[in-house]
Design a protein around this motif. Structure first.
Motif, PDB file in Angstrom:
ATOM      1  N   SER A 103      12.103   9.228  -4.499  1.00 36.06           N
ATOM      2  CA  SER A 103      11.081   9.986  -5.051  1.00 36.06           C
ATOM      3  C   SER A 103      11.051  11.363  -4.228  1.00 36.06           C
ATOM      4  N   PRO A 104      10.633  12.570  -4.625  1.00 33.74           N
ATOM      5  CA  PRO A 104      10.443  13.689  -4.018  1.00 33.74           C
ATOM      6  C   PRO A 104       8.986  13.248  -3.315  1.00 33.74           C
ATOM      7  N   ASP A 105       8.700  14.411  -2.283  1.00 32.69           N
ATOM      8  CA  ASP A 105       7.278  14.388  -1.543  1.00 32.69           C
ATOM      9  C   ASP A 105       6.173  14.583  -2.854  1.00 32.69           C
ATOM     10  N   VAL A 106       5.087  13.558  -2.456  1.00 27.14           N
ATOM     11  CA  VAL A 106       4.057  13.890  -3.835  1.00 27.14           C
ATOM     12  C   VAL A 106       2.888  14.094  -3.227  1.00 27.14           C
ATOM     13  N   ALA A 107       2.171  15.163  -3.944  1.00 22.48           N
ATOM     14  CA  ALA A 107       0.829  15.621  -3.448  1.00 22.48           C
ATOM     15  C   ALA A 107      -0.435  14.584  -3.320  1.00 22.48           C
ATOM     16  N   THR A 108      -1.263  14.813  -2.423  1.00 26.51           N
ATOM     17  CA  THR A 108      -2.185  13.586  -1.939  1.00 26.51           C
ATOM     18  C   THR A 108      -2.888  13.240  -3.425  1.00 26.51           C
ATOM     19  N   CYS A 109      -3.148  11.947  -3.646  1.00 28.69           N
ATOM     20  CA  CYS A 109      -3.689  11.561  -4.974  1.00 28.69           C
ATOM     21  C   CYS A 109      -5.224  11.634  -4.901  1.00 28.69           C
ATOM     22  N   ALA A 110      -5.960  11.388  -6.089  1.00 37.53           N
ATOM     23  CA  ALA A 110      -7.292  11.533  -6.064  1.00 37.53           C
ATOM     24  C   ALA A 110      -7.966  10.455  -5.490  1.00 37.53           C
ATOM     25  N   HIS A 111      -7.482   9.145  -5.397  1.00 39.66           N
ATOM     26  CA  HIS A 111      -7.999   8.087  -4.510  1.00 39.66           C
ATOM     27  C   HIS A 111      -8.046   8.413  -3.088  1.00 39.66           C
ATOM     28  N   ARG A 113      -7.665  11.436  -1.682  1.00 35.48           N
ATOM     29  CA  ARG A 113      -8.497  12.530  -1.441  1.00 35.48           C
ATOM     30  C   ARG A 113     -10.141  12.072  -1.260  1.00 35.48           C
ATOM     31  N   GLY A 114     -10.305  11.016  -2.259  1.00 39.42           N
ATOM     32  CA  GLY A 114     -11.779  10.672  -1.711  1.00 39.42           C
ATOM     33  C   GLY A 114     -12.015   9.872  -0.903  1.00 39.42           C
ATOM     34  N   GLU A 115     -11.133   9.126  -0.346  1.00 40.78           N
ATOM     35  CA  GLU A 115     -11.287   8.473   1.084  1.00 40.78           C
ATOM     36  C   GLU A 115     -11.316   9.360   2.213  1.00 40.78           C
ATOM     37  N   LEU A 116     -10.372  10.371   1.975  1.00 44.46           N
ATOM     38  CA  LEU A 116     -10.459  11.195   3.259  1.00 44.46           C
ATOM     39  C   LEU A 116     -11.566  11.881   3.596  1.00 44.46           C
ATOM     40  N   LEU A 117     -12.356  12.326   2.500  1.00 44.65           N
ATOM     41  CA  LEU A 117     -13.727  12.804   2.718  1.00 44.65           C
ATOM     42  C   LEU A 117     -14.775  11.911   2.717  1.00 44.65           C
ATOM     43  N   GLU A 118     -14.646  10.707   2.682  1.00 49.58           N
ATOM     44  CA  GLU A 118     -15.691   9.803   2.501  1.00 49.58           C
ATOM     45  C   GLU A 118     -16.122   9.456   4.242  1.00 49.58           C
ATOM     46  N   PRO A 119     -17.272   9.818   4.760  1.00 43.43           N
ATOM     47  CA  PRO A 119     -17.649   9.394   5.811  1.00 43.43           C
ATOM     48  C   PRO A 119     -17.511   7.977   6.485  1.00 43.43           C
ATOM     49  N   THR A 120     -17.888   7.175   5.238  1.00 42.41           N
ATOM     50  CA  THR A 120     -17.711   5.532   5.649  1.00 42.41           C
ATOM     51  C   THR A 120     -16.349   4.913   5.850  1.00 42.41           C
ATOM     52  N   ASP A 121     -15.307   5.890   5.479  1.00 46.68           N
ATOM     53  CA  ASP A 121     -14.065   5.350   5.219  1.00 46.68           C
ATOM     54  C   ASP A 121     -13.484   5.157   6.368  1.00 46.68           C
ATOM     55  N   ARG A 122     -12.504   4.257   6.629  1.00 45.29           N
ATOM     56  CA  ARG A 122     -11.945   4.099   8.161  1.00 45.29           C
ATOM     57  C   ARG A 122     -10.802   4.981   8.187  1.00 45.29           C
ATOM     58  N   ARG A 123     -10.512   6.125   7.318  1.00 40.37           N
ATOM     59  CA  ARG A 123      -9.574   6.905   7.167  1.00 40.37           C
ATOM     60  C   ARG A 123     -10.254   8.384   7.014  1.00 40.37           C
ATOM     61  N   TYR A 124     -11.498   8.482   7.256  1.00 38.09           N
ATOM     62  CA  TYR A 124     -12.119   9.533   6.940  1.00 38.09           C
ATOM     63  C   TYR A 124     -11.802  10.668   8.077  1.00 38.09           C
ATOM     64  N   ARG A 125     -11.321  11.748   7.286  1.00 36.33           N
ATOM     65  CA  ARG A 125     -10.605  13.203   7.981  1.00 36.33           C
ATOM     66  C   ARG A 125      -9.425  12.539   8.691  1.00 36.33           C
ATOM     67  N   TYR A 126      -8.572  11.708   8.264  1.00 37.52           N
ATOM     68  CA  TYR A 126      -7.364  11.140   8.723  1.00 37.52           C
ATOM     69  C   TYR A 126      -6.444  12.251   8.132  1.00 37.52           C
ATOM     70  N   PRO A 127      -5.557  12.950   8.597  1.00 39.11           N
ATOM     71  CA  PRO A 127      -4.497  13.746   8.087  1.00 39.11           C
ATOM     72  C   PRO A 127      -3.288  13.271   7.400  1.00 39.11           C
ATOM     73  N   PHE A 128      -3.002  11.983   7.547  1.00 43.01           N
ATOM     74  CA  PHE A 128      -2.064  11.321   7.208  1.00 43.01           C
ATOM     75  C   PHE A 128      -2.245  10.110   6.139  1.00 43.01           C
ATOM     76  N   ILE A 129      -3.123  10.278   5.558  1.00 46.05           N
ATOM     77  CA  ILE A 129      -3.816   9.394   4.434  1.00 46.05           C
ATOM     78  C   ILE A 129      -2.599   9.461   3.415  1.00 46.05           C
ATOM     79  N   ASN A 130      -2.388   8.264   2.734  1.00 44.87           N
ATOM     80  CA  ASN A 130      -1.472   8.111   1.890  1.00 44.87           C
ATOM     81  C   ASN A 130      -1.463   7.090   1.157  1.00 44.87           C
ATOM     82  N   CYS A 131      -0.726   6.613  -0.123  1.00 44.61           N
ATOM     83  CA  CYS A 131      -0.648   5.177  -0.770  1.00 44.61           C
ATOM     84  C   CYS A 131       0.645   5.331  -1.346  1.00 44.61           C
ATOM     85  N   THR A 132       0.756   4.174  -2.388  1.00 39.44           N
ATOM     86  CA  THR A 132       2.091   4.129  -3.108  1.00 39.44           C
ATOM     87  C   THR A 132       2.181   5.108  -4.184  1.00 39.44           C
ATOM     88  N   ASN A 133       0.924   5.932  -4.282  1.00 39.47           N
ATOM     89  CA  ASN A 133       1.037   6.891  -5.558  1.00 39.47           C
ATOM     90  C   ASN A 133       1.063   8.392  -4.852  1.00 39.47           C
TER      91      ASN A 133
END
Length: 756
Positions: A103-111, A113-133
């Motif tokens: 697979s080519p590199d894939v832009a950050t998915c909506a899920h 992005r939501g976790e990245l900007l959610e203060p209660t998420d353990r990956r809040y503002r973590y710049p390497f967040i990713n998933c299988t999508n």
């Protein structure tokens, strides 16, 4: 009802895209037992159960693939039941032939992005967040099957929480190879020019970097496929400093906007352009500036278009607020490859960047941003790289293993494996030593990744291309391929045409078998051979490559040919202020000293741009032609006089009557823009007439258009419109660029067909 077992093998983009957990969950839903695993060629699985359950399971695999998966083949064969207890995801099978697609590199998915900007998420503002999508793929992979231990993520051992997600088939991060969090994964640091780490109180490195950008600093930012150089796009002084330090006088910069709304504030974006901007590939898209455009004038000086992209890596969402727009240009000096290794970036960008935002996850394969514009509501590549490579171009039939080494400028190379052609990422101009070294390394890496051992090497006829010299030195049978035949074959390969077709190959220069420099070519071609049916009249190229950088040389020679020794008395802008040394240029041209002949359409654009006083010398490739097209905007062109002559069985476009009429128009005070529009319309009309005449003789109705000149959308759309009045089938590039970035595809297919 019968109990049955089947073995299923699936090929395509099925690794690193969540395919195994998808299969696992389907198996649970359909109540079948067995196992699934990655292997060297794709995904292998065994499923057993009652016949209806197995049949439903197989049908669901075909119909409900994950978002990023591309199933190319799915074969089902009966096998003996194994009496499995449940369904398992097994460890990847190694030691097999490596034919799985990556697979080519894939832009950050909506899920994410939501976790990245959610203060209660353990990956809040973590710049390497990713998933299988979403997330990095090609730029971190070192070998296949695509497992973490074969990526640059192997340096980071997962914490218990990440490992639990990775092992849970119900998780969106099941076997997401880049899976990580702030506890166990890579991290960013902010450095000053001397390499000292800045540790801002109460701010993470991206937040501090954003503050520095707001203050006018230039930042080098390490992303997915390499470094960007970034400044605030509204800060005229900062943009001017970047342009000066990067030694990039006029060529437009690309920008990144924090949101689609920010793009739409400054630019006009059609539905097709919005779809492309927001796609998983996340390319740079060329858009028209809107009425409210108010970014720094030096971003794209004098140009009504600008290259725009949206954030595609998590760090971009942390850096840019929704209303922000930043210049985000390749991290390199002029003509060098994009920097992607930290020490190299620190060394090469030290004279440009004020600060460095660096992370400690290695980039294995550099990948510059892809650049696309929309033509006739479909994507039209200018540069094909991140987000698209290494997805293959599927061919009409299986061919031998070929390495095609590409051209000298805008280089890409190509490998053929069976019925698939793999174009590399954008390499750049091989005239530069670091680019050439990167090119050699990239060839070896892609050969290994695809497990391709070339049987044949294809190369351009030009003996001085570094790519040609490299190919000739290899211990492989060589297939030399004429430049413009390769251009046309690339279009044919994309559209599964076997030919023959009428090929319109318009570019600056490409080596012709007669020893001259071709570039305005009408070919009758298939995938093995071609014949030249017509071309633009030859013109002298005084000084060789120097005339490409100084178009006034071409214009002076044309004037001398049209008006004789008295041309200097013409009352036009060029003759009123002839550049120093023009007499020597003419004297050398008359004696044939370093003055090759060229039929290049790009060179005709250059000459007319100089005659009109638009551009006498260029600061980047194609600048004169670009500015001639821009001058024509807003004017309705008319057909000026021209001639088509027959010479040695070829149709030759004689543009001298056109050039003479343009000179008369200049003297009569006709607007420069009107004459520029007339030039485009006349060239389109002449092209249409020659094509029609070739068609009448050959009976051919398929027309393929290729070459860098067809990045000129004004000319392209006029030719399409004129030929569209007749019964022609027109074919444009859709999977590779019309410029030399697509040349290797054509080289590869021609060599493969000739060797088959």
């Amino acid at each position: 009802m019968a109990y049955e077992a089947v073995r299923i093998h699936i090929t395509g983009v099925v690794q690193g895209v969540g395919f195994r957990p998808y299969v696992y969950n389907l198996a649970m839903r359909h109540k079948v037992s067995g196992w699934v695993a990655n292997d060297g060629s794709g995904v292998e699985l065994v499923a057993e159960g009652w016949q209806a359950a197995v049949d439903g399971f197989v049908a669901a695999i075909r119909q409900q693939a994950p978002p990023l998966a591309v199933i190319e083949s799915l074969t089902v064969t009966p096998c003996e039941p194994g009496n499995y207890a449940g369904f398992q995801i097994r460890t990847s099978v190694t030691g097999q032939a490596k034919t799985a697609l990556i697979s080519p590199d894939v832009a950050t998915c909506a899920h994410c992005r939501g976790e990245l900007l959610e203060p209660t998420d353990r990956r809040y503002r973590y710049p390497f967040i990713n998933c299988t999508n979403c997330g990095p793929r090609y730029t971190i992979i070192q070998d296949i099957p695509y497992d973490r231990r074969k990526t640059t993520m192997r340096e980071f051992a997962m914490c218990p929480a990440c490992q639990a997600e990775y092992d849970d088939p119900a998780s969106r991060r099941f076997h997401a190879q880049p899976n990580a969090c702030p506890v166990c994964g890579p991290a960013y640091v902010l450095l000053d020019r001397e390499g000292r780490e800045l540790k801002p109180q109460g701010q993470d490195p991206p937040a501090m970097a954003a503050r520095l950008i707001a203050q006018g600093s230039i930042l080098a930012i390490k992303g997915l496929g390499g470094y960007h150089l970034a400044v605030n796009a509204r800060d005229e002084a900062a943009v001017a400093h970047l342009r000066q330090r990067k030694v990039r006088e006029d060529k437009p910069f690309a920008v990144m906007a924090g949101s689609l709304a920010a793009i739409q504030k400054h630019c006009l974006a059609s539905a097709a352009e919005v779809e492309l901007l927001t796609s998983a590939a996340g390319p740079i898209v060329l858009l028209a500036k809107g009425a409210c455009y108010d970014l720094a004038s030096s971003i794209a000086p004098g140009n009504p278009y600008i290259g725009v992209m949206l954030p595609y890596a998590p760090v971009h969402y942390l850096l840019l607020k929704a209303e922000d727009v930043w210049v985000m240009t390749s991290g390199n000096l002029a003509d060098e490859p994009i920097a992607y290794q930290d020490e190299d970036a620190r060394r090469r960008l030290s004279a440009i960047a004020d600060y460095y935002l660096i992370h400690n996850r290695a980039i294995h394969c550099r990948a510059d941003d892809s650049v696309i514009r929309i033509v006739q509501d479909k994507p039209y590549f200018i540069r094909r790289s991140r987000g698209y490579v290494p997805a293959p171009v599927n061919l009409s039939r299986e061919l031998p293993a070929v390495l095609a080494v590409g051209a000298e400028l805008k280089n890409t190379f190509c490998l053929i494996r069976g019925r698939q052609a793999f174009l590399s990422s954008h390499t750049g101009d091989l005239e530069n030593l670091p680019t050439y070294q990167s090119y050699l390394a990239a060839i070896e890496h892609l050969k290994n990744l695809l497990a391709v051992t070339p049987e044949v090497v294809a190369y351009d006829l030009h003996p001085e291309y570094l790519s040609t010299k490299y190919a000739v030195a290899l211990a492989l049978p060589g297939v030399p391929v004429q430049h413009h035949h390769a251009h046309i074959a690339a279009v044919m390969a994309e559209h599964h045409l076997t030919g023959p077709v009428i090929g319109l190959a318009f570019d600056g220069t490409g080596y012709g078998p007669d020893g001259s420099l071709w570039g305005g070519e009408f070919l009758v071609a298939d995938l093995r051979q071609y014949r030249r049916a017509g071309h633009l009249a030859y013109m002298p190229l005084p000084g060789g490559a120097k005339a490409i950088r100084e178009p006034w040389r071409l214009a002076v020679c044309l004037l001398k040919e049209l008006y004789g020794q008295d041309f200097a008395a013409l009352d036009i802008p060029l003759t009123r202020n002839l550049p120093p040394g023009w007499e020597l240029v003419l004297a050398a041209a008359e004696k044939g000293i370093n003055t090759p002949q060229t039929s290049g359409a790009g060179r005709l654009f250059d000459a007319v741009a100089a005659l009109l006083g638009i551009r006498l010398q260029i600061n980047y490739e194609g600048q004169a032609a670009v500015e001639l097209e821009l001058a024509a905007r807003g004017f309705r062109g008319q057909v000026l006089p021209y001639a088509i002559q027959e010479s040695n069985g070829l149709l030759v476009f004689d543009y001298k009557p056109l050039v003479m009429t343009i000179c008369q128009g200049i003297r009569r005070g006709i607007a420069c823009g009107q004459l520029a529009a007339d030039f485009h319309t006349t060239l389109a009309a002449a092209t249409c007439e020659i094509t029609l005449r070739i068609s009448r003789v050959t009976g051919l109705k398929s027309v393929a258009l290729s070459g860098g000149v067809f990045q000129n959308i004004t000319l392209l759309t006029q030719i399409i419109g004129m030929l569209g009045q007749y019964d022609f089938s027109l074919y444009l590039h859709r999977q590779s660029p019309p410029n030399d970035g697509g040349l290797a595809l054509g080289q590869a297919v021609i060599a493969g067909e000739r060797s088959n």
